[in-house]
Write a protein that holds these residues in place. Structure first.
Motif, PDB file in Angstrom:
ATOM      1  N   ASP A  57       0.797  -1.224   0.000  1.00  0.00           N
ATOM      2  CA  ASP A  57       0.000   0.000   0.000  1.00  0.00           C
ATOM      3  C   ASP A  57       0.831   1.276   0.000  1.00  0.00           C
ATOM      4  O   ASP A  57       0.342   2.332  -0.405  1.00  0.00           O
ATOM      5  N   GLY A 107      -1.651   4.703  -1.853  1.00  0.00           N
ATOM      6  CA  GLY A 107      -2.705   4.333  -2.790  1.00  0.00           C
ATOM      7  C   GLY A 107      -2.142   3.745  -4.070  1.00  0.00           C
ATOM      8  O   GLY A 107      -2.172   4.369  -5.128  1.00  0.00           O
ATOM      9  N   LYS A 108      -1.609   2.526  -3.983  1.00  0.00           N
ATOM     10  CA  LYS A 108      -1.046   1.875  -5.168  1.00  0.00           C
ATOM     11  C   LYS A 108      -1.994   2.026  -6.356  1.00  0.00           C
ATOM     12  O   LYS A 108      -3.211   1.928  -6.221  1.00  0.00           O
ATOM     13  N   THR A 109      -1.440   2.307  -7.509  1.00  0.00           N
ATOM     14  CA  THR A 109      -2.251   2.511  -8.711  1.00  0.00           C
ATOM     15  C   THR A 109      -2.158   1.352  -9.679  1.00  0.00           C
ATOM     16  O   THR A 109      -2.745   1.391 -10.755  1.00  0.00           O
ATOM     17  N   SER A 159      -1.636  -3.230  -9.849  1.00  0.00           N
ATOM     18  CA  SER A 159      -1.706  -4.474  -9.097  1.00  0.00           C
ATOM     19  C   SER A 159      -0.959  -5.565  -9.846  1.00  0.00           C
ATOM     20  O   SER A 159      -1.034  -5.655 -11.062  1.00  0.00           O
ATOM     21  N   GLN A 166      -9.166  -6.216  -8.105  1.00  0.00           N
ATOM     22  CA  GLN A 166      -9.607  -5.000  -8.757  1.00  0.00           C
ATOM     23  C   GLN A 166      -8.414  -4.073  -8.970  1.00  0.00           C
ATOM     24  O   GLN A 166      -7.544  -3.951  -8.114  1.00  0.00           O
ATOM     25  N   THR A 167      -8.371  -3.429 -10.106  1.00  0.00           N
ATOM     26  CA  THR A 167      -7.297  -2.478 -10.374  1.00  0.00           C
ATOM     27  C   THR A 167      -7.534  -1.229  -9.525  1.00  0.00           C
ATOM     28  O   THR A 167      -8.618  -0.663  -9.527  1.00  0.00           O
ATOM     29  N   PRO A 168      -6.525  -0.774  -8.778  1.00  0.00           N
ATOM     30  CA  PRO A 168      -6.692   0.436  -7.974  1.00  0.00           C
ATOM     31  C   PRO A 168      -6.930   1.658  -8.860  1.00  0.00           C
ATOM     32  O   PRO A 168      -6.598   1.667 -10.047  1.00  0.00           O
ATOM     33  N   ARG A 169      -7.495   2.713  -8.272  1.00  0.00           N
ATOM     34  CA  ARG A 169      -7.767   3.953  -9.010  1.00  0.00           C
ATOM     35  C   ARG A 169      -6.658   4.972  -8.761  1.00  0.00           C
ATOM     36  O   ARG A 169      -6.100   5.047  -7.672  1.00  0.00           O
ATOM     37  N   ASN A 170      -6.376   5.767  -9.773  1.00  0.00           N
ATOM     38  CA  ASN A 170      -5.432   6.860  -9.610  1.00  0.00           C
ATOM     39  C   ASN A 170      -6.161   8.093  -9.076  1.00  0.00           C
ATOM     40  O   ASN A 170      -7.372   8.055  -8.814  1.00  0.00           O
ATOM     41  N   LYS A 184      -9.356   3.674 -13.237  1.00  0.00           N
ATOM     42  CA  LYS A 184      -8.510   2.488 -13.221  1.00  0.00           C
ATOM     43  C   LYS A 184      -7.681   2.492 -14.493  1.00  0.00           C
ATOM     44  O   LYS A 184      -8.188   2.778 -15.577  1.00  0.00           O
ATOM     45  N   TYR A 186       2.419   4.584  -7.719  1.00  0.00           N
ATOM     46  CA  TYR A 186       1.736   5.057  -6.511  1.00  0.00           C
ATOM     47  C   TYR A 186       1.278   6.496  -6.710  1.00  0.00           C
ATOM     48  O   TYR A 186       1.917   7.278  -7.428  1.00  0.00           O
TER      49      TYR A 186
END
Length: 418
Positions: free
Chosen positions: A71, A216-218, A220, A226-230, A235, A342
């Protein structure tokens, strides 16, 4: 595991008073009790994330590349301050010993207390009582390092200086570096503690040139996640290489034995870019335009005309300058990179605007066949360029992993017998 298991016997603390010349002592004092060890990549234990457990430090490849993305990030680029090759090599060995202990949840050397009152403690102490939190430490060597220590003939051909791309507005104070360390963890204090202690051990031999905190990793590297959001709320990079995809890792990320040079086999190449987002402009842009810029819907992250984020995109349904369309491997002769970016926010710019964006990290087998041609296309045509600007940049050769307790960071580069 005992405190000294897997390490060599430590010299006394009195013999090592003063970090400046002697280096790192390996002794007792853990930051906590026993920790759960987890493998990296395809052997990663999913329970490690839940328990705050440790990621195995040793392996054919460095942890922190194909490892499931943590994270938090503390990334630091260093300049070398010594001309003494032996002193620099000793620092790399000391760093390796410290990294081995910190990733296992242990304090550096003899710890933060209990030693000589007249001497600074070996460990700065802010991670005492904290779990390893999946800390990984990954080292890389920049092009400028090869101008030192007689290494010019050992510089990989793939370690090229990045060109100036259209739209770049690079800050020299946030660009380059002789070497770097990427610290990733699920606890920001654990990551900061790691970089702080390495910088302290390296005092007089290296100094931090620039650093970046990330949250907030962007991206994976975990399949089916789920792909993290920027920070734009979207995503991006849903087709990122997963840590379990050994065939794709071998093809696109790990340097092969035939790629050259020999010392880089099993390593990778890292591009780091600090990308400032024009948040305030983006936030006043219509939803339709935002979705057109990315080529995805904002609610689900699905490509245009699709229902789910991992659905195969129909690129021709997107606008010609949509980010997904331009960045997709099918639009770039199959170019594929592994992303570990990130988000960041670093206060304001003095004009009431957030200094925020994406700290982009990408690993690949060859920068000349990965990031450079991809970024040339994006910098020339991507609709996203209206809302972003690349303000920091660096490239590094990331050597293979540390094999065992007798190995050290950079051995394959600096040892004549390697």
């Amino acid at each position: 595991m005992t405190e000294t298991q897997g390490t060599q016997a430590a010299p006394s603390r009195r013999a090592l008073i003063g970090w400046g010349g002697a280096g790192l002592a390996l002794g007792a004092a853990a930051a906590g009790g026993a920790v759960a060890m987890a493998r990296t990549g395809d052997d990663m234990d999913p329970a490690a994330a839940e328990t705050g457990g440790a990621v195995e430090f040793h392996g054919a490849h460095q942890a922190g590349i194909a490892t499931p993305v943590q994270d938090r990030l503390h990334f630091a680029a260093f300049d070398v301050k010594t001309e003494d090759r032996d002193a620099f090599v000793q620092m790399l060995k000391d760093w390796t010993d410290a990294a081995r202990r910190m990733t296992a949840g242990k304090a550096v050397g003899e710890g933060a207390y209990g030693g000589l009152a007249e001497a600074p403690p070996d460990d700065t102490g802010e991670a005492l009582g904290l779990k390893p939190s999946r800390l990984t430490l990954t080292i890389g060597f920049g092009p400028s390092l090869f101008d030192r220590f007689g290494l010019r003939d050992r510089r990989p051909e793939a370690l090229v200086d990045l060109p100036q791309f259209p739209g770049d507005n690079l800050d020299r104070a946030r660009t380059g570096g002789d070497l770097c360390v990427q610290a990733c963890s699920d606890d920001p204090q654990v990551a900061v503690h790691a970089i702080r202690n390495l910088a302290r051990i390296g005092f007089g031999k290296v100094a931090i040139r620039w650093s970046q905190l990330g949250f907030g990793k962007t991206s994976s590297t975990t399949p089916d996640a789920q792909t993290p959001r920027n920070l734009m709320g979207f995503k991006d990079g849903t087709r990122n290489i997963a840590g379990t995809e050994t065939d794709r890792l071998k093809k696109f990320v790990w340097v092969g034995e035939d790629d050259g040079p020999d010392w880089m086999a099993g390593g990778s190449y890292l591009v780091a870019r600090r990308i400032r987002m024009n948040i305030e402009t983006w936030d006043r842009t219509s939803l339709q335009e935002q979705e057109d810029v990315f080529g995805r819907d904002k609610r689900e992250g699905a490509p245009v005309g699709k229902a789910k984020e991992h659905d195969e995109p129909f690129l021709k349904a997107m606008k010609p300058d949509a980010h997904v369309r331009l960045a997709h491997p099918d639009s770039n002769n199959g170019i594929t990179i592994l992303r570990r970016g990130y988000s960041f926010t670093d206060g304001t710019d003095g004009l009431g605007r957030l200094d925020a964006g994406l700290f982009f990290l990408a690993y690949q087998r060859d920068v000349r066949k990965g990031f450079i041609p991809l970024q040339r296309r994006l910098s020339a045509h991507d609709a996203l360029n209206e809302y972003i600007q690349h303000v920091g940049s660096a490239v590094f050769a990331v050597p293979p992993g540390v094999r065992d307790s007798g190995d050290w960071w950079g051995r394959t580069l600096f040892s004549k017998e390697a």
